[in-house]
Each structure stands twice: as C-alpha cells, then as structure tokens.
Design an enzyme around this catalytic site. Structure first.
Site, PDB file in Angstrom:
ATOM      1  N   ARG A  39      31.576  31.592  35.290  1.00 32.55           N
ATOM      2  CA  ARG A  39      32.456  32.676  35.757  1.00 32.55           C
ATOM      3  C   ARG A  39      32.819  33.614  34.599  1.00 32.55           C
ATOM      4  O   ARG A  39      33.048  34.801  34.798  1.00 32.55           O
ATOM      5  CB  ARG A  39      33.725  32.092  36.392  1.00 32.55           C
ATOM      6  CG  ARG A  39      34.555  33.125  37.198  1.00 32.55           C
ATOM      7  CD  ARG A  39      35.568  32.411  38.090  1.00 32.55           C
ATOM      8  NE  ARG A  39      36.326  33.300  38.968  1.00 32.55           N
ATOM      9  CZ  ARG A  39      37.576  33.702  38.754  1.00 32.55           C
ATOM     10  NH1 ARG A  39      38.217  33.305  37.672  1.00 32.55           N
ATOM     11  NH2 ARG A  39      38.181  34.493  39.604  1.00 32.55           N
ATOM     12  N   ILE A  96      37.907  40.257  40.977  1.00 27.81           N
ATOM     13  CA  ILE A  96      36.999  39.128  41.250  1.00 27.81           C
ATOM     14  C   ILE A  96      37.868  38.137  42.016  1.00 27.81           C
ATOM     15  O   ILE A  96      39.000  37.847  41.622  1.00 27.81           O
ATOM     16  CB  ILE A  96      36.417  38.550  39.934  1.00 27.81           C
ATOM     17  CG1 ILE A  96      35.566  37.302  40.163  1.00 27.81           C
ATOM     18  CG2 ILE A  96      37.496  38.211  38.921  1.00 27.81           C
ATOM     19  CD1 ILE A  96      34.828  36.830  38.884  1.00 27.81           C
ATOM     20  N   SER A  97      37.362  37.639  43.151  1.00 16.84           N
ATOM     21  CA  SER A  97      38.195  36.805  44.013  1.00 16.84           C
ATOM     22  C   SER A  97      38.571  35.489  43.327  1.00 16.84           C
ATOM     23  O   SER A  97      37.893  35.026  42.410  1.00 16.84           O
ATOM     24  CB  SER A  97      37.456  36.473  45.319  1.00 16.84           C
ATOM     25  OG  SER A  97      37.007  37.653  45.941  1.00 16.84           O
ATOM     26  N   GLN A  98      39.643  34.898  43.838  1.00 20.71           N
ATOM     27  CA  GLN A  98      40.095  33.586  43.363  1.00 20.71           C
ATOM     28  C   GLN A  98      38.993  32.553  43.643  1.00 20.71           C
ATOM     29  O   GLN A  98      38.435  32.528  44.743  1.00 20.71           O
ATOM     30  CB  GLN A  98      41.354  33.242  44.144  1.00 20.71           C
ATOM     31  CG  GLN A  98      41.955  31.910  43.830  1.00 20.71           C
ATOM     32  CD  GLN A  98      43.133  31.609  44.747  1.00 20.71           C
ATOM     33  OE1 GLN A  98      43.436  32.382  45.650  1.00 20.71           O
ATOM     34  NE2 GLN A  98      43.768  30.497  44.506  1.00 20.71           N
ATOM     35  N   PRO A  99      38.656  31.694  42.685  1.00 24.38           N
ATOM     36  CA  PRO A  99      37.585  30.711  42.889  1.00 24.38           C
ATOM     37  C   PRO A  99      37.749  29.874  44.165  1.00 24.38           C
ATOM     38  O   PRO A  99      36.775  29.652  44.887  1.00 24.38           O
ATOM     39  CB  PRO A  99      37.665  29.834  41.640  1.00 24.38           C
ATOM     40  CG  PRO A  99      38.222  30.739  40.586  1.00 24.38           C
ATOM     41  CD  PRO A  99      39.170  31.659  41.293  1.00 24.38           C
TER      42      PRO A  99
END
Ligand code: SAH
Length: 221
Positions: A34, A60-63
C-alpha cells in the site's frame, strides 16, 4: 521481514479481526504494498486502517473498506473485473491479484497517470487503466464478472447493471453525501437482478463530466 511487510501483516490481521474472512482477499492485501500508492509525505501512515488523501480532494479508501468490497464482489481467478474510480490505483492493484484481468477508469488524469506508473513499477501487467468519466462504465471491455465502484453514485446507474455478465456482481455505494449505502447487485438472468444492502458507508461522490441539465430547470428566475 522488512518493516513494510511487518506493517502490512499487522494491517491484514486488523482487517481480518474486523470481519473479513475471504482468504484470497487477505492474501492479496498482504501482497500489494500500500505504501507504493500513498503520497510520499504520508508513507508512515500507509498501513493504518484509514483513508488517506491522494491529492485533488480524493482519498485512497480505508483498507477494511477495500477488503469488504472485494470480499462482497466474490472475485474468482478467471474473472474480468471493472473498477470505477481508480484513484491511487491501490484497489485495482489488489483486484489484479484476485482476477485474471482488471479494467479500471479514473476521471482525473494526474491521478490516473500516477496509478499507471505504480502498476508498471510493480510489474502488475493485467490492469488496463483508462482516463475518463466512468459513470457509464466501460462498454469497450464489457461484460464483467464483477464491477466495483469506488465513489458514490446518487442513483443506481442502469448502464452498469447492463455491463454485468449473467451471475456478475456490482458493488456500489449509492446515495447523497449525507446517507450512502453499499449495495451488491447480482445479475441472475438477462433481465433479473438481486439487490442487497451491505453497509452504511461514506465515499467521495462519483462525478459525471457532463451532468445533463435537470428537466424543467431554469437558471434565471
Ligand atoms: N479506488 C481508489 C479510491 C479513489 S477515491 C484507490 O484505491 O485509491 C474515488 C476516485 O473516483 C477518485 O480518484 C475520483 O477522481 C474518481 N472518480 C470520481 N468520479 C469519477 C468518474 N465519473 N469516473 C471515474 N472516476 C471517478
């Protein structure tokens, strides 16, 4: 193990503890760095379970959200997948480890070019990224076994349902800024679709490049 790998393993354990069970999704998230997709000044936060700014007002979206969406998409190794709203390219990179091929589209050229550069550096060759408005999908490569939309649509777009293969899954946040629900649409037959609500979510809006004027609306009083 290098620091980044240790951090990634910790991130993946956290995602699993939050309820994601799909072993292939967890393995793909252990594999994709990431840190290669976040801004250099935010690298120290690359493995936090949080969304991060990628510039241009986007994130960037939350994992955990990426993992939940990809688990819900039930992506198999032979699948062809479309991602709308590629942003940093992170989710597309994870999908590329799960599927045979990924088609992605990002509206903002500056983000798309950076994402494509990250794919090249990592040697992820099964991702085809286009720059443009993805609100109507990418009919050029349809039908898809799965479509993942990484920005919220105000209304469910019929054009995306039409681009699903029979049995295909569409994962999409629908709603306005205040209230969005993550939905899974499954195409059962040519004309029948199943719709499930998966979670309450908060995504940046999907922006059509040319919003058609609302019918009957006049700008002058
Ligand atoms: N999946 C991304 C998340 C990016 S946030 C990641 O892993 O980093 C959502 C992205 O959708 C933003 O980059 C935004 O520019 C993009 N977007 C918004 N409207 C769009 C549209 N109509 N077509 C394609 N991309 C769009």
């Amino acid at each position: 193990m290098k620091d980044a790998e240790v951090n990634r393993e910790r991130m993946v354990r956290l995602i699993a503890s939050r309820g994601v069970r799909d072993a292939r999704v967890l393995a793909a998230m252990s594999e994709v760095p990431r840190e290669a997709f976040v801004r250099p000044d935010l690298i120290d936060f690359a493995h936090e379970d949080a969304p991060l700014s990628i510039g241009e007002g986007q994130t960037i979206s939350q994992p955990t959200m990426v993992a939940l969406m990809l688990e819900a998409a039930r992506i198999g190794p032979k699948d062809r997948v479309l991602e709308i709203g590629a942003g940093s390219g992170y989710a597309a990179a994870v999908i590329s480890r799960l599927a045979r091929e990924v088609h992605a589209i990002e509206r903002l050229r500056s983000l798309g070019e950076k994402a494509a550069e990250s794919f090249r550096r990592l040697g992820y060759e099964n991702i085809d990224l286009a720059i443009g408005d993805g609100t109507k999908g990418r009919p050029d490569a349809a039908p898809y076994d799965a479509i993942v939309v990484s920005a919220a649509a105000e209304r469910m777009p019929d054009s995306l349902k039409d681009q699903l293969a029979i049995g295909g899954r569409l994962i999409i946040p629908v709603g306005d800024r205040g209230r969005q629900t993550l939905k899974r649409i499954t195409r059962l037959t040519e004309h029948r679709f199943d719709e499930e609500i998966l979670a309450n979510v908060l995504f940046v809006p999907l922006i059509a490049d040319e919003e058609p004027p609302e019918p009957g609306r006049r700008d002058d009083p």
